[in-house]
Design a protein around this motif. Structure first.
Motif, PDB file in Angstrom:
ATOM      1  N   ARG A  43      26.628 -29.556  63.471  1.00 38.62           N
ATOM      2  CA  ARG A  43      25.932 -30.443  64.404  1.00 38.62           C
ATOM      3  C   ARG A  43      24.428 -30.267  64.336  1.00 38.62           C
ATOM      4  O   ARG A  43      23.666 -31.202  64.566  1.00 38.62           O
ATOM      5  N   SER A  44      23.966 -29.049  64.071  1.00 36.51           N
ATOM      6  CA  SER A  44      22.537 -28.776  64.062  1.00 36.51           C
ATOM      7  C   SER A  44      21.910 -29.007  62.692  1.00 36.51           C
ATOM      8  O   SER A  44      20.716 -28.847  62.527  1.00 36.51           O
ATOM      9  N   ARG A  45      22.714 -29.377  61.709  1.00 43.55           N
ATOM     10  CA  ARG A  45      22.209 -29.582  60.356  1.00 43.55           C
ATOM     11  C   ARG A  45      21.637 -30.985  60.227  1.00 43.55           C
ATOM     12  O   ARG A  45      22.274 -31.972  60.581  1.00 43.55           O
ATOM     13  N   LEU A  46      20.412 -31.066  59.729  1.00 43.38           N
ATOM     14  CA  LEU A  46      19.754 -32.350  59.532  1.00 43.38           C
ATOM     15  C   LEU A  46      19.407 -32.476  58.062  1.00 43.38           C
ATOM     16  O   LEU A  46      18.805 -31.576  57.477  1.00 43.38           O
ATOM     17  N   LEU A  47      19.793 -33.583  57.451  1.00 43.28           N
ATOM     18  CA  LEU A  47      19.551 -33.787  56.027  1.00 43.28           C
ATOM     19  C   LEU A  47      18.460 -34.844  55.849  1.00 43.28           C
ATOM     20  O   LEU A  47      18.618 -35.980  56.299  1.00 43.28           O
ATOM     21  N   LEU A  48      17.364 -34.447  55.196  1.00 39.27           N
ATOM     22  CA  LEU A  48      16.237 -35.338  54.943  1.00 39.27           C
ATOM     23  C   LEU A  48      16.163 -35.649  53.457  1.00 39.27           C
ATOM     24  O   LEU A  48      16.542 -34.833  52.626  1.00 39.27           O
ATOM     25  N   ALA A  49      15.653 -36.825  53.136  1.00 41.60           N
ATOM     26  CA  ALA A  49      15.408 -37.191  51.742  1.00 41.60           C
ATOM     27  C   ALA A  49      14.056 -37.869  51.654  1.00 41.60           C
ATOM     28  O   ALA A  49      13.588 -38.494  52.611  1.00 41.60           O
ATOM     29  N   ASN A  73      -0.086 -20.828  56.937  1.00 46.88           N
ATOM     30  CA  ASN A  73       1.194 -20.121  56.971  1.00 46.88           C
ATOM     31  C   ASN A  73       2.362 -21.090  56.830  1.00 46.88           C
ATOM     32  O   ASN A  73       3.383 -20.974  57.505  1.00 46.88           O
ATOM     33  N   TRP A  74       2.192 -22.052  55.941  1.00 46.00           N
ATOM     34  CA  TRP A  74       3.254 -22.973  55.604  1.00 46.00           C
ATOM     35  C   TRP A  74       3.842 -22.577  54.254  1.00 46.00           C
ATOM     36  O   TRP A  74       3.380 -21.629  53.620  1.00 46.00           O
ATOM     37  N   GLN A  75       4.879 -23.299  53.837  1.00 44.71           N
ATOM     38  CA  GLN A  75       5.478 -23.047  52.542  1.00 44.71           C
ATOM     39  C   GLN A  75       5.790 -24.362  51.838  1.00 44.71           C
ATOM     40  O   GLN A  75       6.016 -25.392  52.488  1.00 44.71           O
ATOM     41  N   ILE A  76       5.805 -24.304  50.531  1.00 41.52           N
ATOM     42  CA  ILE A  76       6.249 -25.418  49.705  1.00 41.52           C
ATOM     43  C   ILE A  76       7.742 -25.259  49.503  1.00 41.52           C
ATOM     44  O   ILE A  76       8.208 -24.217  49.031  1.00 41.52           O
ATOM     45  N   LEU A  77       8.516 -26.262  49.859  1.00 40.39           N
ATOM     46  CA  LEU A  77       9.969 -26.169  49.766  1.00 40.39           C
ATOM     47  C   LEU A  77      10.471 -26.395  48.346  1.00 40.39           C
ATOM     48  O   LEU A  77      11.560 -25.936  47.996  1.00 40.39           O
ATOM     49  N   LEU A  92      10.131 -22.477  59.742  1.00 37.43           N
ATOM     50  CA  LEU A  92      11.119 -23.523  59.490  1.00 37.43           C
ATOM     51  C   LEU A  92      11.613 -23.473  58.054  1.00 37.43           C
ATOM     52  O   LEU A  92      12.794 -23.709  57.775  1.00 37.43           O
ATOM     53  N   ALA A  93      10.707 -23.162  57.123  1.00 34.17           N
ATOM     54  CA  ALA A  93      11.068 -23.147  55.703  1.00 34.17           C
ATOM     55  C   ALA A  93      12.196 -22.170  55.408  1.00 34.17           C
ATOM     56  O   ALA A  93      13.007 -22.397  54.505  1.00 34.17           O
ATOM     57  N   ARG A  94      12.272 -21.079  56.167  1.00 29.07           N
ATOM     58  CA  ARG A  94      13.346 -20.096  55.946  1.00 29.07           C
ATOM     59  C   ARG A  94      14.721 -20.660  56.252  1.00 29.07           C
ATOM     60  O   ARG A  94      15.729 -20.089  55.832  1.00 29.07           O
ATOM     61  N   ARG A  95      14.768 -21.766  56.985  1.00 29.61           N
ATOM     62  CA  ARG A  95      16.051 -22.388  57.336  1.00 29.61           C
ATOM     63  C   ARG A  95      16.302 -23.662  56.524  1.00 29.61           C
ATOM     64  O   ARG A  95      17.192 -24.443  56.858  1.00 29.61           O
ATOM     65  N   CYS A  96      15.498 -23.876  55.491  1.00 31.36           N
ATOM     66  CA  CYS A  96      15.593 -25.105  54.700  1.00 31.36           C
ATOM     67  C   CYS A  96      16.051 -24.806  53.270  1.00 31.36           C
ATOM     68  O   CYS A  96      15.807 -23.726  52.745  1.00 31.36           O
ATOM     69  N   THR A  97      16.682 -25.790  52.674  1.00 32.41           N
ATOM     70  CA  THR A  97      16.961 -25.785  51.244  1.00 32.41           C
ATOM     71  C   THR A  97      16.354 -27.040  50.642  1.00 32.41           C
ATOM     72  O   THR A  97      16.080 -28.012  51.353  1.00 32.41           O
ATOM     73  N   TRP A  98      16.134 -27.017  49.334  1.00 30.91           N
ATOM     74  CA  TRP A  98      15.509 -28.147  48.630  1.00 30.91           C
ATOM     75  C   TRP A  98      16.230 -28.351  47.312  1.00 30.91           C
ATOM     76  O   TRP A  98      16.562 -27.384  46.613  1.00 30.91           O
ATOM     77  N   GLN A  99      16.494 -29.600  46.974  1.00 33.07           N
ATOM     78  CA  GLN A  99      17.072 -29.901  45.665  1.00 33.07           C
ATOM     79  C   GLN A  99      16.723 -31.330  45.272  1.00 33.07           C
ATOM     80  O   GLN A  99      16.314 -32.137  46.110  1.00 33.07           O
ATOM     81  N   VAL A 100      16.887 -31.623  43.992  1.00 34.45           N
ATOM     82  CA  VAL A 100      16.650 -32.970  43.476  1.00 34.45           C
ATOM     83  C   VAL A 100      17.947 -33.764  43.568  1.00 34.45           C
ATOM     84  O   VAL A 100      19.025 -33.249  43.257  1.00 34.45           O
ATOM     85  N   MET A 125      13.977 -36.177  46.612  1.00 35.63           N
ATOM     86  CA  MET A 125      14.072 -34.796  47.072  1.00 35.63           C
ATOM     87  C   MET A 125      15.015 -34.766  48.272  1.00 35.63           C
ATOM     88  O   MET A 125      14.985 -35.661  49.119  1.00 35.63           O
ATOM     89  N   VAL A 126      15.866 -33.757  48.348  1.00 31.72           N
ATOM     90  CA  VAL A 126      16.824 -33.623  49.439  1.00 31.72           C
ATOM     91  C   VAL A 126      16.566 -32.294  50.142  1.00 31.72           C
ATOM     92  O   VAL A 126      16.609 -31.237  49.514  1.00 31.72           O
ATOM     93  N   ILE A 127      16.290 -32.351  51.439  1.00 29.69           N
ATOM     94  CA  ILE A 127      15.953 -31.157  52.225  1.00 29.69           C
ATOM     95  C   ILE A 127      16.949 -31.019  53.359  1.00 29.69           C
ATOM     96  O   ILE A 127      17.151 -31.967  54.112  1.00 29.69           O
TER      97      ILE A 127
END
Length: 262
Positions: free
Chosen positions: A22-28, A209-213, A241-249, A260-262
């Motif tokens: 329920r808490s998972r959000l998928l961005l593209a 203090n941001w990150q590139i995903l 937030l980046a520690r809770r994210c994944t990134w893929q093509v 990009m899929v986050i």
């Protein structure tokens, strides 16, 4: 205590799994290079991948509407100032689509520098349904979609590059997605020397203090004999937030850019 599907341990496992889903959000994020002819492919991919929010660059809507089954057109920003003296200019138009039923608000306040009249942007605030203590405000995620067009030194293109992230929000509930036409080894494995835009973005990320995903994988394959794999597309988030994210093509949808899929 009995084992199996009705045990307390099994119920707790199901509860934790359901809560996570329920808490998972998928961005593209995708540079469509003209979305009108790719609606069918985009619609199938969004449905199969179960994307919640998709940020489009170079939608090239030419004044037309944007309708994708199963999604609301949350916001559209038309092309910013183009090249002078050469007639109509291809490219441009950014948009954000949100799946039907997703609660969101449009963000109106511009994050761009006042002198930047070529970068295109749009943004929404997604209201999250994650569990929260009573009387606490509802959590949200701000999604910014940006397109910085390539600015060439020529008599036909009299624009000046004023792109900057300095006025963008830096909170840990913000994600910045899009095509910046900038390169840096931090997100592009085929880049050995960063360009000016890439260096500015990288410096901002480090300072805030941001990150590139991105993992470094290419997101674009150019045309022609000199086609090269590159990564002009970036996804950025605060380190927390980046520690809770994944990134893929994602899949090839008919553009020279991959989503990009986050």
């Amino acid at each position: 205590m009995p084992r199996g599907g009705n045990s307390r341990r099994a119920k707790n496992r199901r509860y934790r799994h359901n809560r996570q889903e329920r808490s998972r959000l998928l961005l593209a994020s995708w540079n469509a290079e003209g979305v009108a002819s790719k609606i069918s492919e985009l619609s199938r991919w969004l449905s199969d991948t179960k994307v919640d929010v998709v940020a489009l660059q170079e939608a090239q809507l030419a004044g037309g509407a944007l309708t994708v089954p199963g999604y609301q057109t949350a916001v559209i920003t038309r092309r910013a100032r183009g090249r002078r003296g050469v007639g109509p200019v291809r490219g441009g138009d950014v948009a954000i689509l949100a799946r039907n039923g997703l609660n969101f608000q449009t963000i109106r306040e511009s994050p761009l520098q006042p002198e930047d009249d070529s970068t295109e942007w749009c943004a929404i605030r997604v209201m999250l349904s994650t569990p929260r203590p009573k009387h606490q405000p509802r959590q949200h995620l701000d999604v910014y979609n940006i397109y910085r067009p390539p600015i060439r030194t020529s008599t036909a293109d009299q624009r000046v590059d004023h792109f900057s992230l300095e006025d963008f929000p830096t909170l840990d509930n913000t994600v910045i997605l899009g095509d910046i036409n900038g390169h840096h080894p931090a997100w592009d494995v085929n880049c050995y020397n960063p360009d000016g835009v890439g260096q500015r973005v990288h410096d901002w990320v480090c300072e805030k203090n941001w990150q590139i995903l991105n993992t470094g994988e290419p997101t674009r394959n150019g045309y022609g004999e000199e086609a090269q794999f590159s990564a002009p597309d970036v996804a950025l988030a605060h380190s927390d937030l980046a520690r809770r994210c994944t990134w893929q093509v994602g899949a090839d949808l008919g553009s020279d850019h991959m989503p990009m899929v986050i």
